[in-house]
Design an enzyme around this catalytic site. Structure first.
Site, PDB file in Angstrom:
ATOM      1  N   LYS A  44     -22.200 120.540  96.067  1.00  0.00           N
ATOM      2  CA  LYS A  44     -20.649 120.227  96.212  1.00  0.00           C
ATOM      3  C   LYS A  44     -20.622 119.881  97.217  1.00  0.00           C
ATOM      4  O   LYS A  44     -21.475 118.820  98.424  1.00  0.00           O
ATOM      5  CB  LYS A  44     -20.153 121.490  96.893  1.00  0.00           C
ATOM      6  CG  LYS A  44     -18.946 121.988  97.674  1.00  0.00           C
ATOM      7  CD  LYS A  44     -17.887 122.076  97.073  1.00  0.00           C
ATOM      8  CE  LYS A  44     -16.467 121.490  97.496  1.00  0.00           C
ATOM      9  NZ  LYS A  44     -15.474 121.556  96.527  1.00  0.00           N
ATOM     10  N   CYS A 127     -10.998 113.502  94.835  1.00  0.00           N
ATOM     11  CA  CYS A 127     -10.539 114.905  95.064  1.00  0.00           C
ATOM     12  C   CYS A 127      -9.311 115.076  95.969  1.00  0.00           C
ATOM     13  O   CYS A 127      -8.474 114.167  96.629  1.00  0.00           O
ATOM     14  CB  CYS A 127     -11.357 115.803  96.444  1.00  0.00           C
ATOM     15  SG  CYS A 127     -10.685 116.953  97.168  1.00  0.00           S
TER      16      CYS A 127
END
Ligand code: SIN
Length: 308
Positions: A44, A127
């Site tokens: 992640k 993101c």
């Protein structure tokens, strides 16, 4: 059928792997990926401090895909640096994904995680889910500044995870940046940011953060992902390997990514929806498709898309 692949000199036993974000936050999830058929363990995207992420509900699946606004929940880079030796023991590549809440975070994390020797490092410039923080990949000057800084401290192959672009001028502008920054591989694309899914029965949005706005994934984004893979494949004439991410839910989807120029594919939505056994299904389906089309493996069909 040879489903192995090579990216920036690193061999992957299978071309399928998780996208950073899907079932790869905790130690248990990462170990499960290590034991699975996935061709790599992708961690992640990590920040300096551990994060719980955005308030829930923050993921919603629907027939054509998913919307998420996870908000970078992760254990923090120190925890992932400590885990890397354990993950490498599975004998397949480990990809660390570096994020940050400000520009200075990136070199700090990159230097520390590089010292833990993952096989590759992906710099996440895309993101869409941190309130008040625009996607860096839409700012070419900031992207170039940041990539040049992290390049100085990263000694393993360095990749960049980009947001989708929707105009050739933007592909060209980011391509020029990539060409100046010593990037070894590309990951295309992150979720299509700031989509909005509406529940017409409840007359509501479906996720809580950012008033319901979030990143779209799954089948619905496949044409956008393919277009970005193809555009960057053409810009670099195949010289920079590409991981195709977006819209892969079956073996034929993966085949399409390979034809467009991807060397490997990552899965997000379908991994969340179906669980870790999905890698076996995808391998079987891709092998059948390659066989049907007369290819000997992944490398053989890469970039072979024909124009009319
Ligand atoms: C998230 O954690 O919100 C998703 C991460 C990303 O899209 O890079």
């Amino acid at each position: 059928m040879d489903l192995s692949t090579t990216i920036a000199g690193i061999r992957f036993p299978s071309c399928f792997m998780n996208a950073s974000g899907a079932l790869c936050v905790t130690r248990d999830e990462l170990l499960a990926l290590g034991r699975s058929r996935a061709g790599a363990v992708v961690i992640k995207s990590m920040t300096v401090a551990p994060r719980d992420g955005n308030p829930t509900p923050r993921y919603y699946g629907f027939p054509a895909g998913s919307i998420n606004s996870m908000g970078l929940p992760n254990l923090g880079y120190k925890a992932y640096a400590a885990l890397i030796p354990e993950l490498k023991a599975f004998g397949k590549p480990v990809i660390a994904s570096v994020a940050g809440l400000c520009e200075d975070d990136f070199p700090t994390i990159a230097a520390a995680i590089n010292a833990a020797k993952p096989d590759l490092i992906e710099v996440n410039l895309s993101c869409p889910n941190i309130p008040g923080k625009p996607q860096i990949g839409y700012d070419t000057e900031a992207s170039e500044r940041l990539l040049k800084r992290v390049r100085k401290v990263i000694t393993v192959p360095m990749g960049v995870k980009l947001p989708p672009y929707f105009d050739p001028a933007h592909h060209a502008a980011m391509g020029a940046v990539i060409g100046r920054c010593g990037v070894d591989f590309l990951n295309l694309i992150n979720s299509v940011g700031n989509g909005l899914v509406v529940d017409p029965d409840r007359e509501t949005v479906v996720i809580k953060p950012k008033g319901g706005f979030g990143g779209l994934g799954g089948s619905i984004i496949k044409p956008v992902a393919l277009a970005n893979v193809r555009a960057f494949w053409k810009i670099f004439e195949g010289r920079i390997p590409i991981i195709g991410t977006g819209g892969v839910v079956n073996g034929v989807d993966a085949f399409e990514h390979l034809l467009c120029g991807a060397s490997a594919v990552q899965i997000g939505t379908v991994l969340v929806e179906e669980g870790i056994d999905v890698f076996c299904r995808l391998e079987t389906e891709l092998a059948a498709q390659l066989n049907k089309k007369g290819y000997t493996g992944v490398a053989d069909c890469r970039g072979k898309l024909r124009e009319l």
